[in-house]
Design an enzyme around this catalytic site. Structure first.
Site, short mmCIF file in Angstrom:
data_model
loop_
_atom_site.label_atom_id
_atom_site.label_comp_id
_atom_site.label_asym_id
_atom_site.label_seq_id
_atom_site.Cartn_x
_atom_site.Cartn_y
_atom_site.Cartn_z
N GLY A 15 28.76 36.00 22.74
CA GLY A 15 29.37 37.31 22.74
C GLY A 15 30.71 37.34 22.02
N LYS A 80 23.19 36.36 29.97
CA LYS A 80 22.04 35.48 30.22
C LYS A 80 20.79 36.28 30.50
CE LYS A 80 20.62 31.49 33.01
NZ LYS A 80 21.00 30.59 34.11
N ASN A 107 17.92 35.92 24.92
CA ASN A 107 16.57 35.37 24.77
C ASN A 107 15.65 35.91 25.87
OD1 ASN A 107 16.74 33.77 22.45
ND2 ASN A 107 17.72 32.12 23.58
N SER A 133 19.53 34.19 16.29
CA SER A 133 19.52 32.73 16.16
C SER A 133 20.66 32.26 15.27
CB SER A 133 18.19 32.25 15.56
OG SER A 133 18.24 30.85 15.33
N LYS A 188 11.52 35.81 18.03
CA LYS A 188 12.59 34.86 18.36
C LYS A 188 12.05 33.75 19.26
CE LYS A 188 16.79 33.17 18.85
NZ LYS A 188 16.76 32.30 20.02
N HIS A 191 10.23 31.41 17.08
CA HIS A 191 11.26 30.66 16.35
C HIS A 191 11.72 29.47 17.18
CE1 HIS A 191 15.52 29.65 15.82
NE2 HIS A 191 15.42 30.00 14.54
N ASN A 192 11.99 29.70 18.46
CA ASN A 192 12.46 28.62 19.33
C ASN A 192 11.37 27.58 19.58
OD1 ASN A 192 14.69 30.27 19.41
ND2 ASN A 192 14.94 30.18 21.61
N GLU A 195 11.32 25.47 16.62
CA GLU A 195 12.54 24.65 16.73
C GLU A 195 12.32 23.45 17.64
OE1 GLU A 195 16.48 25.47 19.27
OE2 GLU A 195 16.18 26.91 17.65
N ARG A 289 10.00 16.87 26.49
CA ARG A 289 11.27 17.12 27.19
C ARG A 289 11.08 16.97 28.70
NH1 ARG A 289 14.97 21.79 24.28
NH2 ARG A 289 14.45 21.28 22.12
#
Length: 465
Positions: A15, A80, A107, A133, A188, A191-192, A195, A289
């Site tokens: 922000g 958030k 997100n 992003s 998006k 996209h992540n 990524e 992960r």
């Protein structure tokens, strides 16, 4: 003071950076952050540290913030993702007027964006779900922005969003209208997911090379690759990471091997499952992960495994770079195929070439490959229909096989490279083993099956007993 043209709610890392970016572009701006415990001085500190920008007003009272904005109001919410977004929206509704616009720049899940849009439509308030992003640096200097919603709503805010976004090689803004409903946040999310897989591939290569190379040597390899077809932001920063030292130690060697995640990678995998898309590279990266998070158990189990003798085997750097390029082609194919399927399923009419274009700068997955994909999607909506790309995949298949064999010989997990190879082999194998699956399903569940010697609209069931 005079009314501000634009407003930002939430002065967290993103922000703050976006607010400064907006103010730098000459837009008058109002910012708001709650003054609850621990955040009492967020707004005042922000204003003090940016005294040179006299086009910013700061507020800790939401009603005062709203009243400081020109009508129709344009408010970017940078908090958030999750239920707190709904709380802010519910608080804003009675304070806003018809045709004001709320932009969710977090997100958020694309289905939540659709619900929020439907709610605000009842109050004649516009809602735009904008994926952003680029991290802190991108937000400050120029991110990639993916806005979704009503096209007329986007046109009302385009002057701000397009001015703060990164620019592509032709000077065009890396912000463009994506499509209706939650399509901006869906894009998006994918996209992540891309990524996640890109990061995992780099982590796997680091592990392979660390058997016989130093951090500095690996950084040099990555830096060299970053001058050619494999060039990307993630490759560049990984080389920088490997060189960073803390005293006499390389910092990466001091970092605990437990990877965090914020959910967007798993969302991509769930969306792929829901849409019937074989997005195994993203899923492999997510599960890698998850496995890393079981550190204590991994340590315990590793002590029960008989250690192999050091074979001092080295993998060819040429082979590894070719395998890396192969895996990245598969990863991007799967990501864009997922976007295409969602576009068809939800009737969004998404432009894959334009999405690739706004990903050529400002975002985390910007790369030389993305520049290639902009052109590829002008002639096809599936990368595996592009002869140049499939020729590259065929030419580099042996390199991936050799890379996986190297990891097996050295007892290393390489889930993303393996996923890429398995997907490609599966997609290029005429006769799969699914006939056994169909027979099993029919055996225990009478689910029926097709036959090779009968039309596809004809179904058979066998009494296997």
């Amino acid at each position: 003071m005079s009314k501000s043209y634009f407003g930002v709610i939430g002065l967290g890392v993103m922000g703050k950076s976006l607010s400064l970016n907006i103010a730098d572009k000459g837009h008058t701006l109002s910012v708001y952050n709650r003054a609850s415990k621990g955040e009492e001085t967020v707004v005042s500190d922000f204003l003090k540290s940016n005294k040179g920008l006299d086009n910013i007003q700061g507020f800790t009272e939401l009603s005062e913030f709203v009243n400081s904005l020109e009508q129709p109001r344009k408010i970017l919410v940078m908090i958030k993702a999750g239920p707190v977004i709904d709380t802010v929206i519910e608080t804003l509704i009675p304070l806003l007027s018809k045709y004001d616009t709320i932009i969710d720049g977090g997100n958020s899940h694309y289905l939540d964006t659709k619900k929020r849009s439907d709610l605000l439509n009842k109050h004649h308030i516009n809602f735009v779900g904008a994926g952003i992003s680029g991290g802190e640096e991108g937000a400050r200097k120029g991110p990639s922005i993916m806005p979704g919603g009503n096209i007329s709503c986007y046109n009302d805010i385009a002057v701000v969003l397009e001015s703060i976004a990164a620019k592509d090689k032709d000077g065009r803004s890396c912000c463009a209208y994506i499509g209706p409903e939650g399509s901006g946040h869906f894009v998006k999310m994918v996209h992540n997911g891309i990524e996640y897989a890109e990061m995992q591939l780099l982590a796997e290569m680091y592990q392979m090379l660390s058997v016989f190379m130093s951090n500095e040597d690996i950084a040099e390899v990555f830096e060299f690759w970053n001058k050619g077809r494999s060039a990307s932001y993630l490759l560049e920063i990984t080389a920088n990471i490997l060189r960073k030292k803390e005293g006499d130690n390389y910092l990466v060697d001091l970092i605990l091997d437990k990877a965090g995640n914020k959910g967007t990678g798993s969302w991509s995998s769930k969306a792929a499952l829901n849409l019937g898309m074989p997005n195994n590279m993203m899923s492999a990266a997510v599960f890698a992960r998850y496995i890393s998070s079981f550190k204590a158990q991994r340590v315990l189990l590793s002590k029960q495994v008989k250690k192999q003798e050091d074979k001092h085997v080295e993998i060819s750097l040429t082979v590894l770079e070719r395998a890396y390029y192969f895996a990245r082609l598969i990863n991007h194919h799967q990501g864009f195929q997922l976007i295409k399927e969602a576009s068809v399923n939800y009737n969004w009419g998404l432009n894959l070439s334009e999405i690739a274009r706004i990903w050529t700068n400002g975002c985390i997955i910007k790369s030389e490959l993305m520049e290639t994909l902009v052109k590829a999607f002008n002639t096809t909506s599936l990368l595996l229909d592009n002869r140049t790309i499939t020729n590259d995949l065929y030419a580099n298949e042996a390199a991936v096989s050799e890379t996986i064999q190297y990891t097996l010989a050295n007892r290393m997990a390489a889930p993303s490279f393996s996923a890429a190879y398995n997907y490609w082999v599966g997609m290029t194998t005429e006769q799969s083993s699914a006939n056994i699956i169909q027979a099993q399903r029919d055996y225990f569940g009478a689910h029926t099956y097709n036959r090779k010697d009968a039309p596809l609209d004809t179904f058979f069931h066998t009494n296997w007993m």
